[in-house]
Design a protein around this motif. Structure first.
Motif, short mmCIF file in Angstrom:
data_model
loop_
_atom_site.label_atom_id
_atom_site.label_comp_id
_atom_site.label_asym_id
_atom_site.label_seq_id
_atom_site.Cartn_x
_atom_site.Cartn_y
_atom_site.Cartn_z
N LEU A 1 23.60 2.37 80.43
CA LEU A 1 24.23 2.17 81.75
C LEU A 1 23.18 2.07 82.85
O LEU A 1 23.33 1.28 83.79
CB LEU A 1 25.20 3.31 82.04
CG LEU A 1 26.48 3.34 81.20
CD1 LEU A 1 27.32 4.58 81.52
CD2 LEU A 1 27.31 2.07 81.43
N LEU A 2 22.11 2.84 82.75
CA LEU A 2 21.05 2.77 83.76
C LEU A 2 20.34 1.42 83.70
O LEU A 2 19.99 0.85 84.75
CB LEU A 2 20.06 3.91 83.56
CG LEU A 2 20.56 5.30 83.96
CD1 LEU A 2 19.56 6.37 83.54
CD2 LEU A 2 20.81 5.37 85.47
N PHE A 3 20.12 0.90 82.49
CA PHE A 3 19.53 -0.43 82.36
C PHE A 3 20.47 -1.49 82.93
O PHE A 3 20.03 -2.42 83.62
CB PHE A 3 19.22 -0.74 80.90
CG PHE A 3 17.86 -0.29 80.45
CD1 PHE A 3 16.71 -0.82 81.02
CD2 PHE A 3 17.71 0.65 79.45
CE1 PHE A 3 15.45 -0.42 80.62
CE2 PHE A 3 16.47 1.07 79.02
CZ PHE A 3 15.33 0.53 79.61
N ILE A 4 21.76 -1.37 82.65
CA ILE A 4 22.74 -2.32 83.17
C ILE A 4 22.74 -2.28 84.69
O ILE A 4 22.71 -3.33 85.36
CB ILE A 4 24.15 -2.02 82.62
CG1 ILE A 4 24.20 -2.33 81.12
CG2 ILE A 4 25.21 -2.84 83.35
CD1 ILE A 4 25.47 -1.86 80.44
N ALA A 5 22.77 -1.07 85.26
CA ALA A 5 22.78 -0.93 86.72
C ALA A 5 21.48 -1.45 87.32
O ALA A 5 21.48 -2.06 88.40
CB ALA A 5 22.99 0.54 87.09
N GLY A 6 20.38 -1.23 86.64
CA GLY A 6 19.11 -1.70 87.16
C GLY A 6 19.03 -3.21 87.23
O GLY A 6 18.46 -3.77 88.17
N ASN A 7 19.61 -3.87 86.24
CA ASN A 7 19.55 -5.33 86.22
C ASN A 7 20.70 -5.99 86.97
O ASN A 7 20.55 -7.10 87.47
CB ASN A 7 19.54 -5.81 84.77
CG ASN A 7 18.22 -5.52 84.07
OD1 ASN A 7 17.24 -6.22 84.24
ND2 ASN A 7 18.18 -4.44 83.29
#
Length: 275
Positions: free
Chosen positions: A22-28
């Motif tokens: 989720l953090l990777f998704i939010a970051g991108n």
């Protein structure tokens, strides 16, 4: 509550794995700076580089010089798992672990959990070596081109595409071909962390006295060969092949297993002492 207690580390691992995704998704997607990029190369808090050290070694094998930031990022990740977490990446971060755990649950429920393991666990080390040889020969990071880890992770972040195919292939392989087949027998990234993280500080510890040798820990462990001390001597799991998943701790009715530092126990295999 008993069900939660019996799966507390599995639940915690899922929380960590899904949170990382989720953090990777939010970051991108929305620009959050906690984690940006993917498992191969990313930025933590917009400043700290992180990189897959095995991918970097494949790149270096091609004869290509990696950027200084990538080398620093790979060094940070390698240092953490070498000193602290061992092969914990496989059990706590890798998204493929979710797929393989599901496959193990399905195969066990179908009565296939005790089928013969005809493939050697050493195959992953041969795949690791082959990945480096092919990288040098072909001039590309060989495993990264076919890695189900990268395909699934990028798929979750940017849109599945081939990610579904990779996840399905791993799932079917583990259910119908070899128990714990991909992670326990073939994955060169797991082999890499097994080699580099064998001396890490955080280990599963075993106490001989309360153990009744029910062997539930061994039966549930995805890498049962790392538990030779069960019921025999006090000791830490010293094999780098342990993923620190905590499953043996969850299922132990005698509370003979726990997490701790490898220096907290001093007893050794009697065979080692004799030698």
């Amino acid at each position: 509550m008993p069900l939660i207690a019996a799966n507390r580390y599995r639940i915690l691992r899922r929380v960590v794995q899904i949170s990382v995704l989720l953090l990777f998704i939010a970051g991108n997607a929305v620009g959050w700076k906690v984690l940006q990029g993917n498992l191969s190369s990313s930025l933590l808090f917009g400043a700290v580089p992180l990189a897959d050290p095995f991918a970097l070694i494949q790149i270096l094998a091609t004869g290509t010089m990696a950027a200084a930031k990538a080398l620093l990022g790979g060094g940070i990740v390698l240092l953490f798992f070498t000193v602290v977490g061992g092969r914990a990446f496989c059990g706590w971060v890798c998204p493929v672990n979710i797929v393989t755990d599901l496959a193990d649950t399905v195969s066990s429920a179908a009565g296939a959990g005790k089928r013969p393991l005809w493939m050697s666990r050493n195959a992953r080390y041969w795949v690791l070596g082959l990945s480096l040889v092919l990288s040098a020969w072909l001039g590309i990071a060989a495993f990264e081109w076919i890695s189900p880890i990268g395909a699934l992770h990028r798929g979750v972040i940017f849109g599945m595409g081939m990610g579904w195919t990779s996840a399905a292939a791993v799932f079917l392989f583990d259910v119908f071909v070899v128990k714990n087949g991909f992670c326990g027998h073939l994955c060169p990234l797991g082999a890499f962390y097994s080699l580099t993280g064998g001396r890490s500080a955080v280990r599963v510890l075993h106490s001989k006295d309360p153990c009744t040798r029910c062997m539930r820990c061994v039966e549930s462990c995805p890498e049962p060969q790392v538990l030779p001390m069960v019921g025999k001597w006090d000791g830490a799991v010293t094999s780098g092949e342990c993923t620190n998943c905590g499953r043996c701790i969850e299922v132990c009715p005698d509370r003979a297993m726990r997490f701790g530092l490898r220096t907290q126990v001093t007893d050794k295999d009697p065979k080692e002492v004799a030698s």
